[in-house]
Design a protein around this motif. Structure first.
Motif, short mmCIF file in Angstrom:
data_model
loop_
_atom_site.label_atom_id
_atom_site.label_comp_id
_atom_site.label_asym_id
_atom_site.label_seq_id
_atom_site.Cartn_x
_atom_site.Cartn_y
_atom_site.Cartn_z
N ILE A 80 11.46 3.07 -17.38
CA ILE A 80 11.98 2.65 -16.08
C ILE A 80 11.69 3.75 -15.07
CG2 ILE A 80 14.05 2.04 -14.78
CD1 ILE A 80 15.22 1.05 -17.44
N SER A 96 12.71 5.08 -11.57
CA SER A 96 13.80 4.98 -10.60
C SER A 96 13.69 6.11 -9.59
CB SER A 96 15.15 5.04 -11.32
OG SER A 96 15.39 6.34 -11.81
N LEU A 152 22.64 0.78 -18.25
CA LEU A 152 22.56 2.13 -17.68
C LEU A 152 22.16 2.12 -16.22
CD1 LEU A 152 22.78 5.16 -18.44
CD2 LEU A 152 20.36 5.08 -19.01
N PHE A 153 21.36 1.14 -15.82
CA PHE A 153 20.88 1.07 -14.45
C PHE A 153 21.53 -0.10 -13.73
CE2 PHE A 153 17.67 3.32 -16.81
CZ PHE A 153 17.44 4.41 -16.00
N GLU A 154 22.78 0.09 -13.30
CA GLU A 154 23.49 -0.96 -12.58
C GLU A 154 22.76 -1.30 -11.30
OE1 GLU A 154 27.50 0.27 -11.97
OE2 GLU A 154 27.98 0.16 -14.09
N TYR A 201 21.56 -3.81 -13.02
CA TYR A 201 20.72 -4.47 -14.02
C TYR A 201 21.24 -4.21 -15.43
CZ TYR A 201 17.63 -4.43 -10.01
OH TYR A 201 17.11 -4.57 -8.76
#
Length: 77
Positions: free
Chosen positions: A5, A7, A41-43, A45
Motif C-alpha cells: 500500500i 500512502s 489498518l488504513f481507515e 478501508y
C-alpha cells in the motif's frame, strides 16, 4: 497474501488472510500484537481476501558433484 500500500506516510506492506476472524478468535490479541496483520489498518478501508486459488508445486534442483554418487532420493510433495 501480501499487499503493498502506497500512502502519504510511505509504502507499507500488510498481510491479508481469508479467515482472519477465525485466526483472531483462536489467538486473542493477535491483531493488536501484529498490526501489519490488521485488515483495517488504513481507515476507512478494510481489506479482505474473498477467494484464493491454491496451486501446488514442487521445487527440484539438480547439482553435479563428481565426488558423491547419490546425495538423496525420495518423493516430493
Amino acid at each position: 497474501m501480501k499487499l503493498n500500500i502506497q500512502s502519504p506516510a510511505g509504502q507499507v506492506q500488510i498481510w491479508i488472510f481469508q479467515a482472519i476472524e477465525q485466526i483472531n478468535q483462536a489467538n486473542p490479541g493477535f491483531i493488536e500484537q501484529m498490526p501489519l496483520f490488521n485488515p483495517g489498518l488504513f481507515e476507512p478501508y478494510v481489506f479482505s481476501l474473498d477467494q484464493a486459488n491454491k496451486q501446488y508445486y514442487t521445487g527440484l534442483q539438480v547439482v553435479q558433484d563428481p565426488g558423491v554418487p547419490v546425495v538423496a532420493t525420495g518423493p516430493c510433495s
